[in-house]
Design an enzyme around this catalytic site. Structure first.
Site, PDB file in Angstrom:
ATOM      1  N   TRP B 107      31.201  40.877  12.914  1.00  0.00           N
ATOM      2  CA  TRP B 107      30.008  40.077  13.190  1.00  0.00           C
ATOM      3  C   TRP B 107      30.060  38.708  12.534  1.00  0.00           C
ATOM      4  O   TRP B 107      29.679  37.697  13.143  1.00  0.00           O
ATOM      5  CB  TRP B 107      28.736  40.843  12.818  1.00  0.00           C
ATOM      6  CG  TRP B 107      28.565  42.000  13.748  1.00  0.00           C
ATOM      7  CD1 TRP B 107      28.830  43.317  13.501  1.00  0.00           C
ATOM      8  CD2 TRP B 107      28.190  41.933  15.138  1.00  0.00           C
ATOM      9  NE1 TRP B 107      28.628  44.066  14.626  1.00  0.00           N
ATOM     10  CE2 TRP B 107      28.236  43.246  15.653  1.00  0.00           C
ATOM     11  CE3 TRP B 107      27.826  40.886  15.995  1.00  0.00           C
ATOM     12  CZ2 TRP B 107      27.929  43.542  16.985  1.00  0.00           C
ATOM     13  CZ3 TRP B 107      27.513  41.183  17.318  1.00  0.00           C
ATOM     14  CH2 TRP B 107      27.564  42.499  17.794  1.00  0.00           C
ATOM     15  N   ASP B 179      23.126  37.142   7.865  1.00  0.00           N
ATOM     16  CA  ASP B 179      22.829  38.109   8.919  1.00  0.00           C
ATOM     17  C   ASP B 179      22.630  39.466   8.250  1.00  0.00           C
ATOM     18  O   ASP B 179      23.563  40.015   7.674  1.00  0.00           O
ATOM     19  CB  ASP B 179      24.012  38.147   9.903  1.00  0.00           C
ATOM     20  CG  ASP B 179      23.862  39.206  10.989  1.00  0.00           C
ATOM     21  OD1 ASP B 179      22.859  39.954  10.992  1.00  0.00           O
ATOM     22  OD2 ASP B 179      24.772  39.288  11.840  1.00  0.00           O
ATOM     23  N   LYS B 203      18.078  48.138  14.709  1.00  0.00           N
ATOM     24  CA  LYS B 203      18.784  49.050  13.825  1.00  0.00           C
ATOM     25  C   LYS B 203      17.811  49.629  12.800  1.00  0.00           C
ATOM     26  O   LYS B 203      17.605  50.838  12.722  1.00  0.00           O
ATOM     27  CB  LYS B 203      19.941  48.341  13.144  1.00  0.00           C
ATOM     28  CG  LYS B 203      20.964  47.811  14.163  1.00  0.00           C
ATOM     29  CD  LYS B 203      21.984  46.906  13.554  1.00  0.00           C
ATOM     30  CE  LYS B 203      22.808  46.212  14.628  1.00  0.00           C
ATOM     31  NZ  LYS B 203      23.694  47.100  15.387  1.00  0.00           N
TER      32      LYS B 203
END
Lengths: 369, 369
Positions: B107, B179, B203
């Site tokens: 990511w 993030d 999530k």
């Protein structure tokens, strides 16, 4: 919206909007356990075979409902039509420097504003004089065939201006791009005339969070090198199930439920219903001797977004809106930029809703002469 | 996911993920008629006072749960963390030309790739040699204080690498951007160290379709002139209810229900639970004499995403995943880019889920020595 639970509600919101009760009931029934999977659709991985089956069925039903040809890709994107205002020039400007826009209301104006960030925009016409109450004679449009594409908004949600006979012959040879957010599903689309058609789902097709984008296959792959990943149609087309990243799964699921419902009714049903609703309401407005008024030239009146004034009197309009709400006719306030009232009648609005509105309008006029 | 309806399901999906049953039940109960309004949340205008109250409460609960200071804006955007990969440099590059990224997994690598479209990226370190199984000694990082900001991913969902002691002193004076999609809500955040924190909700906080973005007020308003409208934090901050266009209303509503639920439990509960789940699972893996293995250096092991191999044998892993699914332990497959297995244990995963998984792992090992 403070009404008793027993009262029948007719929701004239411009979006997010009314959904069929059957669709909401099905979503409710399946909430805790989708098809015996033991989990909610909200808990499914977007890569699971269960969610993939949901997304594929939604696409299939959309294609069947609107007869989308095989050489067009259908995407379920996030970000609404506003994200496509930016994504469109990034994807299809190619090696051109100019783009052609016609401004017939607030949304096509915003689309053009975004395109200006990347390209020179050639305005086909801008109706500042008429305050967006008509479409000019196509003979007078400024059409520049050197432009990468021609963009228009098929129905202006705020101003209530709809293209009822787009002059395709005028833009022949150009890639035609259309925002159909507020009238998609109300009539057939002659796909071969279009390069790109896009529509936020939250008016005619489903809940907010999904924008359906239909792109002719040959237009994919011309994106600028600096195209942000979420705008890049090629990245999405080439990703598994066309989802580069996690999509708005639940809104896609409910859109799918609604598309299945719409397919069972058929497109003709929605077209007839849109015409019937709009005719009844405009006929009543026009026969009201100026008590109620709609400013749009009849030929270009929207079948889905019907703005109107009450004696052009703001105080009376405030009273009208408050009393309408009390009898379950909700969200009739016009957009803050134009004021007045607006009845948005999307695909899930039954004719009874418009009948109830007209009855209320008659009664209100009698009581407030 | 083909399991009987009676069986208890533990969903280890990396996202979209498990949600508390209470939250789903409340959404189900309110589906047809929210708080006596007569309409579903899916049918509400995003400008209605009802929906505004929902969005404002969700923001309030998020702020309280995570103790967000007043000088930070909280946004509910569409497009996921991936959209912010692009939006961040557009918003805060300012008059700088360079940005500093550390790549510790898939990511953060994707985030940097997006930033490269606008700026020169200075890599603090790139762990190609270790295949993303650790974080290097901060003394060796390439930190360039001329950069507009320093970006890192607090927890790598695919590789299972988490920053458990970020060296804030090394980047002092720089705008720090993180993030936190896959570990937000599992521990307190020391806000004053951060300029921007962003997290896809799907999530730890809610369903897919919402990305929560927290931005220090003084960073808003430095956007490039060509910033696409959906990326422009200033446009959203200045719009009514911080929604420039129609947001993903229903996902925001369910995120709000879940945030209210989390607030009632308190952040400490989730932190303790995350530690307890991760300790139990890593302890079992490490004691399995190499039958199960996790490749990440213990200090940087993720508490929420726990990848593991079964005897490093793909065939055995296929069997493991099939048998796990049969007993209701679902979505344990590793990401397609790394293979193997992965147990994602987000906030809604009860300790019983991890106990059930460990019991199954023991039994599987006995039966397949």
């Amino acid at each position: 919206m403070e009404t008793s639970q027993q009262q029948k509600i007719y929701n004239f919101s411009a979006g997010p909007c009314i959904l069929p009760q059957e669709v909401l009931k099905q979503a409710q029934d399946e909430m805790m356990n989708w098809h015996g999977s033991g989990v909610s659709v909200m808990e499914m991985s977007h890569r699971s075979k269960e969610f993939i089956s949901i997304a594929e069925q939604a696409e299939k039903d959309f294609r069947e409902l609107l007869n989308v040809p095989k050489n067009y890709q259908v995407f379920f994107f996030q970000g609404g039509a506003s994200m496509q205002f930016s994504a469109i020039p990034y994807n299809i400007l190619g090696d051109k420097t100019k783009v052609n826009y016609i401004t017939t209301g607030s949304w096509s104006e915003q689309a053009q504003k975004e395109a200006k960030k990347l390209a020179q925009t050639v305005e086909a016409w801008q109706d500042h004089a008429s305050k967006f109450t008509t479409v000019p004679n196509p003979e007078t449009w400024n059409i520049d065939k050197e432009c990468a594409y021609f963009h228009y908004c098929d129905n202006e949600t705020i101003h209530g201006v709809e293209f009822n006979d787009f002059p395709f012959e005028k833009v022949e040879g150009m890639t035609l791009v259309s925002d159909m957010s507020s009238n998609i599903g109300t009539r057939p689309i002659d796909w071969e005339k279009y390069g790109v058609v896009y529509a936020g789902a939250q008016k005619n097709l489903g809940p907010a969070g999904v924008c359906i984008v239909v792109v002719r296959e040959d237009l994919i792959g011309k994106q600028r090198p600096d195209t942000p990943i979420l705008f890049d149609w090629k990245v999405f087309r080439d990703a598994p199930t066309k989802f580069h990243n996690t999509p708005a799964c639940y809104p896609i699921y409910v859109t799918g439920l609604n598309l299945a419902h719409m397919k069972s009714q058929g497109l003709q049903h929605y077209q007839d219903l849109a015409n019937k609703r709009a005719s009844a309401l405009y006929d009543y407005i026009d026969a009201s001797e100026g008590y109620y008024t709609n400013p749009v030239e009849p030929k270009y009146r929207s079948r889905t977004n019907i703005p109107f004034r009450v004696k052009k009197d703001e105080k009376l309009e405030t009273k009208f809106l408050a009393e309408a709400q009390k009898v379950g006719l909700i969200e009739l306030k016009g957009h803050r930029s134009v004021g007045g009232c607006r009845a948005s009648c999307y695909n899930a609005m039954p004719f009874e809703g418009v009948e109830a509105l007209i009855e209320f309008m008659k009664k209100f006029r009698e009581e407030n002469p």
